[in-house]
Design an enzyme around this catalytic site. Structure first.
Site, PDB file in Angstrom:
ATOM      1  N   CYS A 145      18.900 -64.760  -1.828  1.00 29.35           N
ATOM      2  CA  CYS A 145      18.168 -65.816  -0.756  1.00 29.35           C
ATOM      3  C   CYS A 145      17.553 -65.437  -0.043  1.00 29.35           C
ATOM      4  O   CYS A 145      16.704 -66.353   0.800  1.00 29.35           O
ATOM      5  CB  CYS A 145      19.315 -67.245  -0.727  1.00 29.35           C
ATOM      6  SG  CYS A 145      20.427 -67.078  -1.900  1.00 29.35           S
ATOM      7  N   HIS A 202      17.953 -71.994   5.146  1.00 29.81           N
ATOM      8  CA  HIS A 202      18.293 -72.121   3.149  1.00 29.81           C
ATOM      9  C   HIS A 202      18.754 -73.050   3.324  1.00 29.81           C
ATOM     10  O   HIS A 202      20.070 -73.534   3.626  1.00 29.81           O
ATOM     11  CB  HIS A 202      18.638 -70.129   2.791  1.00 29.81           C
ATOM     12  CG  HIS A 202      18.937 -70.268   1.706  1.00 29.81           C
ATOM     13  ND1 HIS A 202      18.114 -70.823   1.016  1.00 29.81           N
ATOM     14  CD2 HIS A 202      20.000 -69.948   1.298  1.00 29.81           C
ATOM     15  CE1 HIS A 202      19.150 -70.686  -0.313  1.00 29.81           C
ATOM     16  NE2 HIS A 202      20.282 -70.102  -0.420  1.00 29.81           N
ATOM     17  N   ASN A 258      20.400 -75.204  -4.305  1.00 24.44           N
ATOM     18  CA  ASN A 258      20.504 -74.690  -4.007  1.00 24.44           C
ATOM     19  C   ASN A 258      19.836 -73.320  -5.825  1.00 24.44           C
ATOM     20  O   ASN A 258      20.133 -73.132  -6.416  1.00 24.44           O
ATOM     21  CB  ASN A 258      21.979 -73.124  -3.494  1.00 24.44           C
ATOM     22  CG  ASN A 258      21.827 -72.004  -2.984  1.00 24.44           C
ATOM     23  OD1 ASN A 258      21.126 -71.684  -3.037  1.00 24.44           O
ATOM     24  ND2 ASN A 258      21.976 -71.602  -2.876  1.00 24.44           N
TER      25      ASN A 258
HETATM   26  O1  UT7 Z   1      22.814 -69.164  -1.625  1.00 30.12           O
HETATM   27  C1  UT7 Z   1      23.855 -68.400  -1.302  1.00 30.12           C
HETATM   28  C2  UT7 Z   1      24.759 -68.662   0.017  1.00 30.12           C
HETATM   29  N1  UT7 Z   1      25.733 -69.081  -0.453  1.00 30.12           N
HETATM   30  C3  UT7 Z   1      26.481 -69.828   0.157  1.00 30.12           C
HETATM   31  O2  UT7 Z   1      25.983 -70.130   1.229  1.00 30.12           O
HETATM   32  C4  UT7 Z   1      27.612 -70.667   0.244  1.00 30.12           C
HETATM   33  C5  UT7 Z   1      28.649 -71.218   0.794  1.00 30.12           C
HETATM   34  N2  UT7 Z   1      30.104 -71.443   1.238  1.00 30.12           N
HETATM   35  C6  UT7 Z   1      29.674 -73.235   0.374  1.00 30.12           C
HETATM   36  O3  UT7 Z   1      29.345 -73.705  -0.139  1.00 30.12           O
HETATM   37  C7  UT7 Z   1      30.849 -73.471   0.015  1.00 30.12           C
HETATM   38  O4  UT7 Z   1      31.786 -72.189   0.891  1.00 30.12           O
HETATM   39  C8  UT7 Z   1      31.084 -73.994  -1.412  1.00 30.12           C
HETATM   40  C9  UT7 Z   1      30.163 -75.328  -1.737  1.00 30.12           C
HETATM   41  C10 UT7 Z   1      30.904 -73.497  -2.787  1.00 30.12           C
HETATM   42  C11 UT7 Z   1      32.802 -74.229  -1.548  1.00 30.12           C
HETATM   43  O5  UT7 Z   1      33.217 -75.477  -0.478  1.00 30.12           O
HETATM   44  P1  UT7 Z   1      34.700 -75.550  -0.030  1.00 30.12           P
HETATM   45  O6  UT7 Z   1      34.623 -76.881   0.952  1.00 30.12           O
HETATM   46  O7  UT7 Z   1      34.498 -74.610   0.962  1.00 30.12           O
HETATM   47  O8  UT7 Z   1      35.497 -75.715  -0.625  1.00 30.12           O
HETATM   48  P2  UT7 Z   1      36.748 -74.235  -1.280  1.00 30.12           P
HETATM   49  O9  UT7 Z   1      36.217 -73.428  -1.630  1.00 30.12           O
HETATM   50  O10 UT7 Z   1      37.337 -74.298  -0.398  1.00 30.12           O
HETATM   51  O11 UT7 Z   1      37.477 -75.627  -1.947  1.00 30.12           O
HETATM   52  C12 UT7 Z   1      38.361 -76.813  -2.117  1.00 30.12           C
HETATM   53  C13 UT7 Z   1      38.822 -77.687  -3.199  1.00 30.12           C
HETATM   54  C14 UT7 Z   1      39.687 -76.576  -3.850  1.00 30.12           C
HETATM   55  O12 UT7 Z   1      41.155 -76.968  -4.501  1.00 30.12           O
HETATM   56  P3  UT7 Z   1      42.040 -76.953  -3.590  1.00 30.12           P
HETATM   57  O13 UT7 Z   1      42.979 -75.199  -3.868  1.00 30.12           O
HETATM   58  O14 UT7 Z   1      41.721 -77.555  -2.713  1.00 30.12           O
HETATM   59  O15 UT7 Z   1      43.240 -77.671  -4.497  1.00 30.12           O
HETATM   60  C15 UT7 Z   1      38.697 -76.311  -5.275  1.00 30.12           C
HETATM   61  O16 UT7 Z   1      38.968 -76.050  -6.104  1.00 30.12           O
HETATM   62  O17 UT7 Z   1      37.861 -78.036  -3.630  1.00 30.12           O
HETATM   63  C16 UT7 Z   1      37.780 -77.055  -5.131  1.00 30.12           C
HETATM   64  N3  UT7 Z   1      36.822 -77.796  -5.547  1.00 30.12           N
HETATM   65  C17 UT7 Z   1      36.364 -78.466  -6.302  1.00 30.12           C
HETATM   66  N4  UT7 Z   1      36.622 -79.708  -6.596  1.00 30.12           N
HETATM   67  C18 UT7 Z   1      36.082 -80.764  -8.017  1.00 30.12           C
HETATM   68  C19 UT7 Z   1      35.561 -76.238  -5.591  1.00 30.12           C
HETATM   69  N5  UT7 Z   1      34.642 -76.832  -6.316  1.00 30.12           N
HETATM   70  C20 UT7 Z   1      34.897 -78.675  -7.293  1.00 30.12           C
HETATM   71  C21 UT7 Z   1      33.826 -79.145  -7.566  1.00 30.12           C
HETATM   72  N6  UT7 Z   1      34.908 -80.909  -7.518  1.00 30.12           N
HETATM   73  N7  UT7 Z   1      33.152 -78.771  -8.099  1.00 30.12           N
END
Ligand code: UT7
Length: 330
Positions: free
Chosen positions: A113, A257, A287
């Site tokens: 990125c 970004h 993204n």
């Molecule tokens: O461009 C390269 C750089 N990349 C980034 O900067 C990405 C950085 N990370 C992020 O933007 C975030 O971490 C994400 C958007 C990828 C994820 O958001 P989060 O708030 O960190 O969620 P998480 O991974 O901690 O997941 C929370 C919950 C989980 O369920 P449980 O374990 O709490 O029951 C996941 O399984 O959300 C669940 N989950 C979803 N639920 C519905 C993960 N993806 C999804 C989804 N829909 N698409």
């Protein structure tokens, strides 16, 4: 001699994939995607459209904007993590597709990125270092829909396809100025495993087995990447502001970004920049990795929201882990 931005361009594929469309593909909801990321739509390139075709459209758009022809270019740099082939570079493919008679140097940059800002920094230095160079084309182009794991709801909802382009010009005006007032680039190779496309290279060659286990698709530890992203983007941004001795309140735009609206908000808050100075288009494209910063610059420029002399701070973060910030005078 000054280095100036001569033109910008972009290309976004026609097909839109909405959050509602994704609800039918994986176990997700529009509500989750919107509140956790800010994304509503992303664009997906057709199967038969390689990254170089998107780069070509963005390049033509930028050449037209700059009022120059492809044969005026002295080099092409394509920043991509989803190039046409392992080799040769997508930049070489693009030169061929532009039909250039001038056989200028062409190469790709792999900085995820952060790729477009890495390319701009490299491009400005190439112009400075070669007496006869006048124009350079820098592209950020990604077909991440091809690398995504469409069974992994944690990643497939995040990414979109696009290409953007910036043309830099060296002007012999007796000055020693650059539109890049300051840049700060870095990487932390101890965090490679947090965000990568594991298989398909020499470390993990593609096999029938790892196709089945999705090892040949994009893999990310989102929460860990999030933790690294905000401090790295803020630190790089503060470094360029300090290097150029420019206070944040003089910035017309901050362009973070476009990976997650929550990351964008956190970066803006830590830089003490108000919402009306922060450009956000993640809701429309998701993204787009290396294409993201150029897409924002092109939209701002074409919509008349950027005037000559405006100060723009771009700050990025991505796989590697890499980061980059550039303070740009438009
Ligand atoms: O461009 C390269 C750089 N990349 C980034 O900067 C990405 C950085 N990370 C992020 O933007 C975030 O971490 C994400 C958007 C990828 C994820 O958001 P989060 O708030 O960190 O969620 P998480 O991974 O901690 O997941 C929370 C919950 C989980 O369920 P449980 O374990 O709490 O029951 C996941 O399984 O959300 C669940 N989950 C979803 N639920 C519905 C993960 N993806 C999804 C989804 N829909 N698409």
């Amino acid at each position: 001699m000054s280095i100036q931005i001569k033109g910008t361009g972009c290309f976004v594929p026609e097909k839109v994939l909405s959050n509602q469309d994704l609800e039918k593909i994986v176990d997700t909801t529009d509500e989750w995607i919107t509140t956790r990321t800010g994304i509503k739509n992303r664009h997906i390139a057709p199967e038969d459209m390689p990254t170089s075709d998107m780069a070509l459209a963005a390049a033509k758009n930028a050449l037209e904007n700059a009022g120059i022809s492809a044969d005026d270019l002295d080099f092409i740099i394509v920043a991509t993590s989803s190039g046409d082939h392992p080799f040769p570079s997508t930049a070489c493919v693009l030169q061929g597709k532009l039909g250039m008679k001038k056989k200028c140097q062409c190469f790709d940059i792999s900085a995820a990125c952060s790729g477009l800002l890495y390319s701009l920094d490299t491009g400005a230095n190439l112009l400075r270092g070669h007496k006869n160079y006048r124009y350079g084309l820098m592209i950020g182009a990604e077909k991440l829909s091809y690398l995504a794991d469409w069974k992994d709801r944690a990643t497939c909802v995040l990414f979109g396809d696009a290409a953007s382009a910036v043309i830099l010009e060296k002007v012999d005006d007796g000055s020693d100025e650059s539109c890049l007032l300051a840049t700060d680039l870095g990487a932390d190779g101890s965090c490679v495993s947090l965000l990568l496309h594991p298989a398909g290279g020499t470390a993990i060659p593609v096999t029938a087995e790892n196709v089945d286990t999705h090892e040949n698709a994009l893999n990310m530890n989102g929460p860990e990447v999030f933790k690294h992203a905000v401090p790295a983007m803020v630190s790089a941004a503060k470094t360029v502001l300090a290097d150029a001795n420019i206070p944040a309140d003089r910035l017309r735009w901050v362009i973070p970004h476009q990976a997650n609206k929550r990351i964008i908000d956190a970066v803006a808050a830590r830089l003490d920049v108000t919402e009306d100075h922060v450009y956000v288009n993640i809701q429309n494209y998701g993204n787009t990795s290396a294409a993201s910063i150029g897409l924002c610059l092109d939209e701002l420029s074409r919509s008349g929201q950027l005037q000559k002399g405006d100060l723009v701070l771009a700050t990025t973060f991505g796989a590697g882990l890499t980061w980059a910030a550039a303070l740009i005078r438009w």
